[in-house]
Design a protein around this motif. Structure first.
Motif, short mmCIF file in Angstrom:
data_model
loop_
_atom_site.label_atom_id
_atom_site.label_comp_id
_atom_site.label_asym_id
_atom_site.label_seq_id
_atom_site.Cartn_x
_atom_site.Cartn_y
_atom_site.Cartn_z
N GLU A 72 0.86 -1.18 0.00
CA GLU A 72 0.00 0.00 0.00
C GLU A 72 0.90 1.23 0.00
OE1 GLU A 72 -2.27 -0.73 3.50
OE2 GLU A 72 -0.64 -0.24 4.88
N SER A 99 -6.72 3.69 -5.00
CA SER A 99 -7.87 2.82 -5.28
C SER A 99 -7.50 1.70 -6.24
CB SER A 99 -9.03 3.65 -5.85
OG SER A 99 -8.78 4.06 -7.18
N TYR A 100 -6.38 1.85 -6.95
CA TYR A 100 -5.90 0.80 -7.84
C TYR A 100 -4.68 0.07 -7.26
CZ TYR A 100 -9.03 2.21 -11.58
OH TYR A 100 -10.16 2.47 -12.33
N MET A 111 -5.99 0.40 0.70
CA MET A 111 -6.03 1.84 0.86
C MET A 111 -5.73 2.19 2.32
SD MET A 111 -9.29 3.06 -1.51
CE MET A 111 -8.82 4.80 -1.48
N ARG A 142 -14.86 2.69 -5.79
CA ARG A 142 -14.23 1.92 -6.86
C ARG A 142 -13.37 0.80 -6.28
NH1 ARG A 142 -12.61 5.77 -9.97
NH2 ARG A 142 -10.76 6.28 -8.74
N HIS A 143 -12.62 1.12 -5.24
CA HIS A 143 -11.77 0.12 -4.62
C HIS A 143 -12.61 -1.01 -4.02
CE1 HIS A 143 -7.99 -1.26 -2.85
NE2 HIS A 143 -8.67 -1.52 -1.74
N GLU A 144 -13.72 -0.66 -3.41
CA GLU A 144 -14.61 -1.68 -2.84
C GLU A 144 -15.17 -2.58 -3.93
OE1 GLU A 144 -17.57 0.19 -0.44
OE2 GLU A 144 -16.17 0.72 1.16
#
Length: 691
Positions: free
Chosen positions: A510, A536-537, A541, A575-577
């Motif tokens: 991370e 987020s990619y 996070m 988006r990450h979720e």
């Protein structure tokens, strides 16, 4: 077994001499493999290793009539060569080096070499042991007690260089600078070793698909292109035999896999699915040490109410009555049990920052010193070792003492049970080079002992900073970066640093806290948003600076962000979720293969030469190419290797290889593409289309 050939140069015949090694089972060799051969001709001694079982074959040559140098070739091209003073050593405070070859012999698959040196009465003895995809190079100095041994390479001979981990550079690395590739900057790291706070490993790989692994537990002094000299110097602070493995492969990813074959792949992931799915919120960059019970509760509540919270609220530095006491400061935290209960009521776990470093003015220090619970001083083992750090002067709990470890863990248990603490963030280090390892232990043992300690707690996605050796690689910890600044340069460094950490064997990476955390002015809105989009990619996070507002630590003034900041940060989290099912697939795949999740484009597309210098794009698993904007520009170029790519933002298909020039990136746009023919493409498309 083969016959021994040994000659003293100066009486060599003019005819070429060739010696064949009978094949062995090393690295999968079969009985029909011809095996390596050794030949001497025209002033050059050459080891030839034929192509076999997916390995490309290679040769290693060295001159017999001038200063020793090693040149590695593959398919007729040089892919790695040593630099000036290839084998050098320090003795009596002065640098010396190997000179001309004086003898050699080839026996049982090992080429043994002897050379003169620039120091009279001494010589270098080296052993080169070739196998199908690598060769072992071991060497030592005889006739004098050497203080340091070092290898030197011509960086340009191998193309670009990668690996290493977090870099110290004159341009602010590792905090605001991380060159990618390494030779694009200047790396100067005199404290490169298992006790370093920086995440480093003695492994480097190159554009030409060669690699170098130095097998040592001693500190090193490493420089790459220092002062722009174009050299890589890999020096071990010991006179013990130097042990190096040089890999020669078809692709950089193959070199990486060879290294993982030595140190091992993760046996687990210490983070849960939820910790991959949602952000971890830590108090450090939001408050630094100006934090108390009410501030933390207000922070957690505001994040929750704005819909930008995650799975955990972690209270970082400055909650203790004194460092090492493991008790709350009653002035700042009048009711820590209530604090824990209210955070849990918000639906979050509660975590605490801890360290094994006990300040000298702590109540626990004298008790620990009296009971021999602290590491001892390297110069005077009769007394505890004291080390300076950002919070004062401290001793370090000696984990090699079972009684010390039990005492420390008993204090942790009391703390966690009393206040319903769910997990911990371990910080600082488990060993320092000013200290002496306990009898029967080494520096690298403390990485193992620290890993074993940390592995018994929920690290809440904050992970831990252990490195160097099989234990660190196999433990499967999330790896958080060293603190970053708050500007664009630090955001960019956070991306290239993750590429570096991922590709030395730490796949669960991370970035540092989104927005940075090293005490610089609060991040600008655009930096904070772009950092969240970039993170987020990534696999996880790691957050701190609130998009609702923070305090500028340099001025003490409140900094408020607008509604768009909150909305875009929330969109990045969402988006990450949505990517979590795809990310979890990558975690499980890594546990099987050891391959990195975040990786440079050339790992998947080694023939795409343009990708070897790209430091602001990456593959997230096999299907997702992330290319967020890491600058203040309104557009960026995007490189797409060969394949059929779906443009997530524009809803179109693009054929590669192609470079998309000036791809528009208004603040709400994070360029990303899905390789439609890659494994996991369907799941990635579902996530990134938002349905």
């Amino acid at each position: 077994m083969v016959r021994i050939f040994s000659r003293k140069f100066g009486c060599l015949p003019a005819a070429a001499l060739t010696v064949a090694l009978l094949p062995t089972a090393a690295h999968g060799s079969q009985a029909h493999d011809p095996g390596p051969t050794v030949s001497e001709s025209g002033g050059t001694l050459t080891v030839d290793v034929p192509r076999a079982h997916g390995s490309p074959g290679y040769s290693v040559s060295l001159p017999t009539d001038r200063q020793i140098a090693l040149t590695t070739r593959k398919s007729g091209h040089t892919v790695l060569s040593t630099g000036p003073d290839a084998l050098r050593f320090r003795a009596g405070g002065t640098w010396q080096h190997a000179t001309t070859l004086t003898g050699w012999r080839w026996q049982d698959g090992t080429l043994t070499l002897t050379t003169g040196t620039t120091l009279p009465g001494t010589r270098v003895e080296a052993r080169l042991t070739p196998t199908t995809d690598r060769y072992q190079l071991d060497w030592q100095v005889t006739g004098v007690e050497a203080e340091q041994l070092g290898l030197s390479y011509d960086l340009g001979s191998a193309g670009h260089w990668y690996g290493h981990g977090e870099t110290s550079t004159p341009s602010g690395g590792p905090y605001t600078d991380q060159p990618w590739p390494l030779d694009a900057g200047q790396v100067e790291q005199a404290d490169f070793g298992p006790a370093s706070y920086q995440m480093v490993d003695p492994f480097w790989y190159t554009e030409s698909s060669t690699g170098l692994y130095v097998d040592t537990g001693d500190p090193m002094d490493v420089s790459l292109n220092a002062g722009g000299d174009g050299l890589g110097r890999f020096t071990v602070a010991s006179g013990q035999p130097y042990r190096a493995t040089v890999f020669v492969e078809s692709t950089p990813r193959d070199v990486y896999r060879d290294y993982i074959g030595i140190v091992g792949k993760p046996r687990q992931s210490d983070a849960t699915y939820e910790q991959y799915e949602k952000p971890l919120w830590n108090s450090w960059a939001q408050f630094y040490t100006a934090v108390d019970q009410q501030k933390l509760l207000d922070y957690a509540t505001a994040l929750h109410d704005a819909g930008v919270d995650g799975h955990t609220i972690q209270l970082d530095d400055k909650w203790e009555s004194n460092y090492g006491n493991l008790t709350f400061d009653p002035k700042a935290y009048p009711d820590p049990k209530s604090l824990s209960e209210r955070i849990h009521a918000l639906g979050d776990d509660f975590g605490l920052w801890v360290t094994l470093w006990i300040n000298l003015d702590s109540t626990n220090y004298q008790y620990a010193a009296d009971h021999d619970y602290l590491l001892r001083d390297a110069a005077d083992p009769s007394k505890p070792c004291t080390v300076s750090w950002w919070n004062g002067t401290a001793g370090i709990v000696d984990l090699a003492n079972p009684e010390a470890k039990a005492w420390y863990q008993a204090n942790l248990k009391k703390l966690m049970d009393t206040y319903d603490v769910d997990g911990l963030k371990f910080d600082t280090r488990f060993f320092d080079d000013h200290c002496a390892p306990r009898e029967g232990h080494t520096r690298t043992d403390y990485q193992r002992l620290g890993s074993e300690l940390a592995d018994s707690y929920d690290l809440q996605g904050a992970g831990i900073r252990v490195h160097w050796g099989a234990t660190a690689h196999q433990a499967g910890f999330v790896i958080r970066q060293i603190d970053k600044g708050t500007g664009w340069n630090s955001l960019k460094a956070s991306v290239s640093q993750n590429l570096a950490l991922s590709t030395i064997g730490y796949p669960f990476v991370e970035t540092d806290m989104i927005g940075g955390s090293s005490g610089q002015p609060a991040p600008a809105k655009e930096v904070l948003v772009r950092w969240a989009q970039s993170a987020s990619y990534m696999p996880l996070m790691y957050a701190s600076t609130s998009p609702l507002g923070t305090t500028d630590v340099t001025t003490g003034q409140r900094v408020d962000y607008d509604k768009e900041t909150v909305d875009l940060y929330r969109a990045a989290i969402a988006r990450h979720e949505r990517l979590a099912p795809y990310l979890w697939d990558q975690v499980r795949s890594t546990l099987k293969t050891g391959d990195p999740i975040v990786r440079p484009l050339f790992f998947d597309f080694p023939e795409d030469r343009a990708s070897y210098t790209i430091d602001d794009e990456w593959m997230l698993g096999p299907a997702v190419l992330a290319a967020p904007n890491l600058t203040s520009s309104a557009a960026r170029d995007v490189r797409l290797p060969a394949g059929t790519w779906y443009d997530v933002n524009r809803g179109r298909t693009v054929k590669g290889p192609v470079t998309l020039k000036a791809y528009a990136t208004p603040l709400a746009v994070t360029p990303a593409f899905v390789n439609l023919h890659a494994e996991g493409a369907a799941k990635a498309l579902t996530a990134l289309r938002g349905r």
